[in-house]
Design a protein around this motif. Structure first.
Motif, PDB file in Angstrom:
ATOM      1  N   SER A 142      33.351  -2.530   6.372  1.00  0.00           N
ATOM      2  CA  SER A 142      32.317  -3.149   7.193  1.00  0.00           C
ATOM      3  C   SER A 142      30.997  -2.808   6.510  1.00  0.00           C
ATOM      4  CB  SER A 142      32.355  -2.569   8.608  1.00  0.00           C
ATOM      5  OG  SER A 142      31.273  -3.073   9.366  1.00  0.00           O
ATOM      6  N   GLU A 187      24.413  -6.627   5.997  1.00  0.00           N
ATOM      7  CA  GLU A 187      23.971  -7.767   5.199  1.00  0.00           C
ATOM      8  C   GLU A 187      22.875  -7.378   4.214  1.00  0.00           C
ATOM      9  OE1 GLU A 187      22.398 -12.354   5.840  1.00  0.00           O
ATOM     10  OE2 GLU A 187      22.490 -10.987   7.553  1.00  0.00           O
ATOM     11  N   SER A 245      28.378 -16.190   6.530  1.00  0.00           N
ATOM     12  CA  SER A 245      29.565 -15.370   6.747  1.00  0.00           C
ATOM     13  C   SER A 245      29.276 -14.126   7.578  1.00  0.00           C
ATOM     14  CB  SER A 245      30.160 -14.937   5.410  1.00  0.00           C
ATOM     15  OG  SER A 245      30.542 -16.062   4.652  1.00  0.00           O
ATOM     16  N   PHE A 246      28.007 -13.761   7.705  1.00  0.00           N
ATOM     17  CA  PHE A 246      27.633 -12.554   8.433  1.00  0.00           C
ATOM     18  C   PHE A 246      27.522 -12.835   9.924  1.00  0.00           C
ATOM     19  CE2 PHE A 246      26.234 -11.683   4.163  1.00  0.00           C
ATOM     20  CZ  PHE A 246      26.575 -10.355   3.990  1.00  0.00           C
ATOM     21  N   LYS A 247      27.883 -11.861  10.727  1.00  0.00           N
ATOM     22  CA  LYS A 247      27.749 -11.936  12.175  1.00  0.00           C
ATOM     23  C   LYS A 247      26.944 -10.716  12.620  1.00  0.00           C
ATOM     24  CE  LYS A 247      29.046 -13.242  16.370  1.00  0.00           C
ATOM     25  NZ  LYS A 247      28.817 -14.498  16.992  1.00  0.00           N
ATOM     26  N   GLU A 275      26.234  -8.009   9.921  1.00  0.00           N
ATOM     27  CA  GLU A 275      27.334  -7.257   9.317  1.00  0.00           C
ATOM     28  C   GLU A 275      28.496  -8.193   9.017  1.00  0.00           C
ATOM     29  OE1 GLU A 275      28.660  -3.575  11.008  1.00  0.00           O
ATOM     30  OE2 GLU A 275      26.668  -3.084  11.736  1.00  0.00           O
ATOM     31  N   ILE A 276      29.378  -7.709   8.143  1.00  0.00           N
ATOM     32  CA  ILE A 276      30.582  -8.456   7.796  1.00  0.00           C
ATOM     33  C   ILE A 276      31.690  -7.453   7.492  1.00  0.00           C
ATOM     34  CG2 ILE A 276      30.014  -8.594   5.336  1.00  0.00           C
ATOM     35  CD1 ILE A 276      31.253 -11.428   5.354  1.00  0.00           C
ATOM     36  N   ILE A 324      37.873 -12.490   6.019  1.00  0.00           N
ATOM     37  CA  ILE A 324      36.620 -12.134   6.673  1.00  0.00           C
ATOM     38  C   ILE A 324      36.876 -12.108   8.167  1.00  0.00           C
ATOM     39  CG2 ILE A 324      34.233 -12.819   7.108  1.00  0.00           C
ATOM     40  CD1 ILE A 324      34.345 -14.336   4.467  1.00  0.00           C
ATOM     41  N   SER A 364      34.929 -11.249  11.915  1.00  0.00           N
ATOM     42  CA  SER A 364      33.605 -11.062  12.497  1.00  0.00           C
ATOM     43  C   SER A 364      33.654  -9.993  13.568  1.00  0.00           C
ATOM     44  CB  SER A 364      33.085 -12.372  13.076  1.00  0.00           C
ATOM     45  OG  SER A 364      33.913 -12.780  14.134  1.00  0.00           O
TER      46      SER A 364
END
Length: 144
Positions: A29, A32, A42-44, A47-48, A131, A133
């Motif tokens: 984890s 970003e 792709s980030f939520k 974070e990813i 990936i 989330s």
């Protein structure tokens, strides 16, 4: 992360090796602000979670400053670089076992480190990158 005596990269490599030896899938984890090469969508929540197994990446290198590899995002291979300071956790997807860390990266540190770098797709073949989330408070989820 200028302190060469940090234990964090050694722990990340150790958990990655343990996952590999145990036939688990290692995931990280990351924040970003400490990543390059990953599409912003792709980030939520900044974070990813990335699959960093040898099967999901090409040319994986975990050194004392960065985690580097080539992975596919939407079918496009990209060279990914993650600053060690941006790693929030490393864990086995199957068991949830791993380590969490206090992030050591902020946006001004990243700007100084990266300068004017631009994310470029690469033309190497690699397998798909998983990936997942995160929602709300940080947590580890066991997936079977």
């Amino acid at each position: 992360m200028n302190d060469g005596s940090s234990i964090k990269p050694y722990l990340i490599r150790a958990v990655h090796q343990w996952c590999t030896d145990s036939m688990y899938c290692p995931h990280v984890s990351v924040q970003e602000s400490g990543c390059s090469g990953i599409p912003a969508e792709s980030f939520k929540d900044g974070e990813i979670i990335l699959n960093i197994s040898y099967q999901a990446t090409n040319d994986l290198l975990i050194d004392n400053e960065t985690i580097q590899f080539v992975a596919r995002f939407n079918g496009v291979p990209r060279k990914v670089e993650i600053m060690i300071g941006a790693v929030v956790a490393i864990f086995a997807r199957e068991s949830g076992q791993g380590l969490t860390f206090i992030p050591e990266v902020n946006k001004t540190d990243v700007a100084d480190e990266q300068g004017s770098s631009v994310d470029h797709p690469v033309s190497q073949d690699s397998q798909a990158l998983s990936i997942e989330s995160k929602r709300g408070k940080p947590f580890l989820k066991i997936i079977k």
